[in-house]
Design a protein around this motif. Sequence first.
Motif, short mmCIF file in Angstrom:
data_model
loop_
_atom_site.label_atom_id
_atom_site.label_comp_id
_atom_site.label_asym_id
_atom_site.label_seq_id
_atom_site.Cartn_x
_atom_site.Cartn_y
_atom_site.Cartn_z
N GLY A 70 0.58 -1.41 -0.09
CA GLY A 70 0.27 0.24 0.19
C GLY A 70 1.59 1.17 0.25
O GLY A 70 0.45 2.31 -0.38
N SER A 71 2.51 0.90 0.60
CA SER A 71 3.40 2.15 1.14
C SER A 71 3.13 2.48 -0.58
O SER A 71 3.40 3.66 -1.21
N LEU B 73 0.82 3.86 -3.25
CA LEU B 73 0.65 6.33 -2.71
C LEU B 73 1.92 6.41 -3.63
O LEU B 73 1.98 7.48 -3.85
N THR C 230 -3.01 9.83 10.69
CA THR C 230 -3.26 8.92 9.35
C THR C 230 -1.33 7.91 9.67
O THR C 230 -0.49 8.28 10.11
N ILE C 231 -1.21 6.48 8.45
CA ILE C 231 0.04 6.18 8.29
C ILE C 231 1.15 6.99 7.96
O ILE C 231 0.56 8.15 6.96
N ASP D 248 -6.63 7.31 -0.76
CA ASP D 248 -5.99 5.83 0.43
C ASP D 248 -7.06 5.04 0.85
O ASP D 248 -7.71 5.24 1.59
N ALA E 191 -7.17 1.71 1.70
CA ALA E 191 -6.14 0.95 2.47
C ALA E 191 -6.67 0.06 3.21
O ALA E 191 -7.07 -1.69 3.09
N GLU E 192 -7.27 0.94 3.99
CA GLU E 192 -7.64 -0.37 5.37
C GLU E 192 -9.29 -0.33 4.82
O GLU E 192 -10.12 -0.57 5.57
N TYR F 178 -2.04 -6.34 3.08
CA TYR F 178 -1.75 -6.70 4.49
C TYR F 178 -2.22 -7.48 5.56
O TYR F 178 -3.43 -7.25 5.20
N GLY G 212 1.28 -5.85 -0.55
CA GLY G 212 0.89 -5.93 -1.45
C GLY G 212 0.31 -4.94 -1.65
O GLY G 212 -0.27 -4.38 0.03
C1 LIG Z 1 -4.58 4.13 5.85
C2 LIG Z 1 -2.95 3.23 5.17
N1 LIG Z 1 -2.18 3.62 4.00
C3 LIG Z 1 -0.99 3.12 3.96
C4 LIG Z 1 -1.11 1.78 4.40
C5 LIG Z 1 0.19 0.91 3.94
O1 LIG Z 1 0.27 -0.55 3.66
P1 LIG Z 1 0.87 -0.86 3.02
O2 LIG Z 1 1.56 -1.77 4.85
O3 LIG Z 1 0.86 -2.36 2.59
O4 LIG Z 1 2.69 -0.47 2.76
C6 LIG Z 1 -1.09 1.11 5.88
C7 LIG Z 1 -0.82 -0.01 6.01
O5 LIG Z 1 -2.20 -0.13 7.26
C8 LIG Z 1 -2.49 2.18 6.12
O6 LIG Z 1 -3.25 1.32 6.71
#
Ligand SMILES: Cc1ncc(COP(=O)(O)O)c(C=O)c1O
Length: 371
Positions: A55-56, A59, A80-81, A152, A154-155, A178, A188
């Motif tokens: 996910g990173s 982005l 956020t992360i 984003d 991701a969650e 994840y 991924g």
């Molecule tokens: C909101 C958000 N964005 C991005 C990510 C990053 O994902 P990754 O762990 O697959 O890199 C996360 C990871 O939990 C997340 O919570």
Amino acid sequence: MIPVNTPFLNGNEKKYLNECIDSGWISSEGPFVQKFEKNMASYDGRKYATACASGSAALDIAVKALGLKKDDEVIIPSFTIISCAQSLVKLGIKPVLVDSHYETFNMKVEDIEEKITPQTKAIMIVHVFGLSADIDPILKIAKKYNLKIIEDAAEVIGQEYKGKKCGSFGDISTLSFYPNKHVTTGEGGMLLTDDEELDKRAKSLRNLCFSLDPNKRFIHEDLGWNYRMTNMQAALGVAQFEQIDKMIEKKRHIGNTYNKLLKDIKVINLPIAKTDYCENIYWVYAITLKDGYKKTAKEVMSELKDNKIGSRPFFYPMHKQPVFNNMRLFLNEDLPQSEKLYEKGFYIPSGLALTNAQMIEVAEVLHKVLV
Ligand SMILES: Cc1ncc(COP(=O)(O)O)c(C=O)c1O
């Protein structure tokens, strides 16, 4: 120990992984990658999907694919992360932070407009912990100021905003797979878009910007990353996707069960079950301690650990991160809700393999600890 997350791998995961090994297709060139991309694109109602390493990574690709560059500004939530902020900072782009609502954990839409300057080029919407962000007013602001949207999601795979899938709202939207996500590939991520040009750029950036012209194989016009997803990861993803409805149902079952088991504990706020625009999908079951309660989240988490219950703290806000402060970023920010969320919040076991008996045990320990 009841861990904070255990993935659920009870479908065709082994079968499809065996197919990778038997066929020799283990790299990103294998057939599961495109199959997984098609599955996720059609699930979220998007034309194009690009699977990638995390996910990173998604982005990083999204920010560069949109053509954002040094000294541009992008509005993001502080709560956020770090992946969201670092995707910008690493390219010299300035993240402009907004605070979040204490109750929904999502960015304060009403604070966005005052942060817009002539340098603002995009808004990064992040859906946090299971409720979707309030999208319509953000899209309205983006339209008014001609800003791009990075979403984003991701969650919140499977979450909907007013009946439309999260992951369908960004010029480019991102997902993570994840193992604590609703669909996992171990590690991924994915990018989703309806714009053919953006999709082409995303696919190029994921693959070191190799030329598509076979005569120019090792001649590069731009810098990307090796952020490819392997066929083995995608094989897991395809197997997981076959059970996606069951996964979402299970998440909501976990949330609703905890809501009942924990409702009489007076010193905590339980997550909001429903807003005007969405029903909580409970990516994690997130709790905050009420004002005036004598223990800190850290103390509660430590007592949970002593009782063999896993938990995790909330995000540490971006404006407090030493790595950014050392770069002289965010030094005078005042975003009190994000800070309070970090001080008072934690989440409890909520992975897809969690059993009813384990939830009852977690609730018993919480009743004992939260006195
Ligand atoms: C909101 C958000 N964005 C991005 C990510 C990053 O994902 P990754 O762990 O697959 O890199 C996360 C990871 O939990 C997340 O919570």
